[in-house]
Design an enzyme around this catalytic site. Structure first.
Site, mmCIF file in Angstrom:
data_model
loop_
_atom_site.group_PDB
_atom_site.id
_atom_site.type_symbol
_atom_site.label_atom_id
_atom_site.label_comp_id
_atom_site.label_asym_id
_atom_site.label_seq_id
_atom_site.Cartn_x
_atom_site.Cartn_y
_atom_site.Cartn_z
ATOM 1 N N GLN A 243 -21.775 9.991 77.300
ATOM 2 C CA GLN A 243 -20.666 10.764 77.862
ATOM 3 C C GLN A 243 -19.407 10.604 77.021
ATOM 4 O OE1 GLN A 243 -20.035 10.772 82.103
ATOM 5 N NE2 GLN A 243 -17.825 11.011 81.893
ATOM 6 N N GLU A 244 -19.156 9.416 76.518
ATOM 7 C CA GLU A 244 -17.957 9.203 75.715
ATOM 8 C C GLU A 244 -17.979 10.061 74.449
ATOM 9 O OE1 GLU A 244 -15.427 5.475 73.734
ATOM 10 O OE2 GLU A 244 -17.267 5.091 74.869
ATOM 11 N N ARG A 270 4.627 35.679 60.043
ATOM 12 C CA ARG A 270 5.236 35.197 58.802
ATOM 13 C C ARG A 270 5.046 36.215 57.667
ATOM 14 N NH1 ARG A 270 9.128 32.131 56.445
ATOM 15 N NH2 ARG A 270 8.407 31.108 54.545
ATOM 16 N N GLN A 338 -2.736 24.637 56.494
ATOM 17 C CA GLN A 338 -2.462 25.248 55.188
ATOM 18 C C GLN A 338 -1.915 26.658 55.352
ATOM 19 O OE1 GLN A 338 -2.735 23.416 52.528
ATOM 20 N NE2 GLN A 338 -2.377 24.890 50.881
ATOM 21 N N GLY A 342 4.606 25.170 54.147
ATOM 22 C CA GLY A 342 5.450 23.989 54.338
ATOM 23 C C GLY A 342 5.811 23.724 55.786
ATOM 24 N N GLU A 369 -19.914 7.622 60.306
ATOM 25 C CA GLU A 369 -20.937 6.807 59.643
ATOM 26 C C GLU A 369 -21.907 6.191 60.654
ATOM 27 O OE1 GLU A 369 -17.770 7.769 57.111
ATOM 28 O OE2 GLU A 369 -17.638 6.685 59.026
#
Length: 381
Positions: A243-244, A270, A338, A342, A369
């Site tokens: 569940q976690e 923009r 991105q 800026g 991992e």
């Protein structure tokens, strides 16, 4: 593609949660981020709405929900409204299940009503300075003395640790040739002599969720505060990892979608070189890639949620899901930042917060991992 896993009850619940988050939570996020913690009284409000005790049985004052899709609605709407619930996610999806599955009836009667009401917030302390993913390396000890356990040790990176009233502490209660043996779970209550909440850790992201260092020096914990059977702590700790990790996966996909929503809105407004950023082919291609990746991740998570509800989601299955969607979300949020240029690096823009927050997803509840290690074992490698 249209999602088909939700029913009318989930949709109605989603509307209620979204309205609450938009009106009572999202406007406060900047202040909570700066403070590095949510005010304690907000958890009582979460309790009033049934969020703190969503999965707690009705007989103990909770919502009695056993369908994880309701949990997912809360997780998704928190991300999509750019909100935060602080330590509530861990309280609900990580810590509370231990009380539901491991506590005896006396303990349930004693703790669950306050847990459900948000009067007692929960946390769980596994990680130590020298033991993270390797639970068998836990060095915190508890020695039996009459009707009490004498607890000594230190924990770190404890989510919700500052605001926690009840902390499940993983500790070693006996020596065993098997490093996984001899572990037990003790519930330490705020205010017990010798229990100290150390510094609130200053994190890169998820800043409004308090994360603490905890120390235990000769803390006398009643035997009545032991969850489950002595020495079976390792199995208890691993049972809730499914569940976690599913929780982390749901959050990762929703965060990626929130980032895409922000990017689409930004590039349409923009202008550069006299044109909207959205009009450039590169913008269209990049955000199309993001949309496709999110769609794939969402399909994987939705399938996992249904399997979890049917009790068929294995440790290896959820490891595959978490690995894929958290890595995907990292890529997507990075691309969406991105697109902001800026401005994306400025903290006044929500995309910057999402960028910092999503980085934790590849570490929390088991790093990428560790997920690969689990998957490899399932392949008999």
């Amino acid at each position: 593609m249209e999602r088909t896993i939700f029913e009318q009850d989930h949709d109605d619940f989603r509307k209620t949660i979204r309205k609450f988050l938009e009106t009572e939570v999202a406007p406060n996020v900047p202040a909570w981020e700066e403070a590095g913690i949510l005010p304690k009284d907000i958890y009582l409000r979460f309790g009033d709405l049934g969020l703190a005790g969503l999965n707690v049985p009705e007989e103990y004052g909770g919502g009695g929900v056993s369908d994880f899709r309701f949990n997912a609605v809360v997780i998704e709407e928190t991300a999509l409204t750019l909100s935060t619930l602080g330590g509530l996610g861990l309280h609900t999806n990580v810590a509370t299940p231990y009380y539901l599955h491991c506590a005896n009836e006396e303990q349930k009667q004693r703790w669950l009503p306050d847990i459900a009401a948000g009067r007692k917030m929960c946390s769980i302390a596994m990680t130590e300075p020298g033991a993270g993913s390797d639970l068998s390396g836990i060095k915190t000890t508890a020695v039996r003395e009459g009707d009490h356990w004498i607890l000594n040790g230190a924990k770190t990176f404890i989510t919700g640790g500052i605001n926690a009233d009840l902390v499940i502490v993983a500790c070693r209660t006996s020596k065993s040739d098997d490093r996984r043996g001899g572990l037990s779970l003790l519930v330490v209550e705020d205010g017990m002599p010798g229990f100290t909440k150390g510094r609130k850790l200053d994190k890169l992201g998820c800043r409004s969720t308090d994360t603490a260092e905890l120390s235990f020096e000769d803390v006398r914990v009643p035997h009545a505060n032991m969850l489950g059977e002595e020495g079976k702590g390792f199995s208890y700790l691993t049972f809730n990892l499914v569940q976690e990790r599913l929780t982390q996966s749901v959050s990762a996909v929703a965060t990626a979608q929130a980032a895409l929503n922000l990017a689409i809105s930004y590039v349409k407004e923009r202008k550069v070189f006299g044109r909207t950023v959205a009009s450039f082919q590169n913008t269209k291609f990049v955000l199309s890639d993001c949309a496709a990746e999110i769609e794939a991740g969402q399909a994987l998570v939705d399938k996992a949620m249904l399997a979890y509800n049917d009790d068929t989601l294995s440790v290896a299955d959820v490891a595959k899901v978490k690995l894929f969607v958290t890595e995907m979300a990292g890529r997507v949020v990075d691309k969406c930042l991105q697109m902001h240029g800026g401005y994306g690096y400025m903290l006044e823009y929500p995309i910057a917060r999402l960028y910092a927050d999503i980085r934790l997803a590849r570490i929390a509840a088991g790093s990428s991992e560790i997920m690969k290690t689990v998957i490899a074992k399932s392949l008999a490698l």
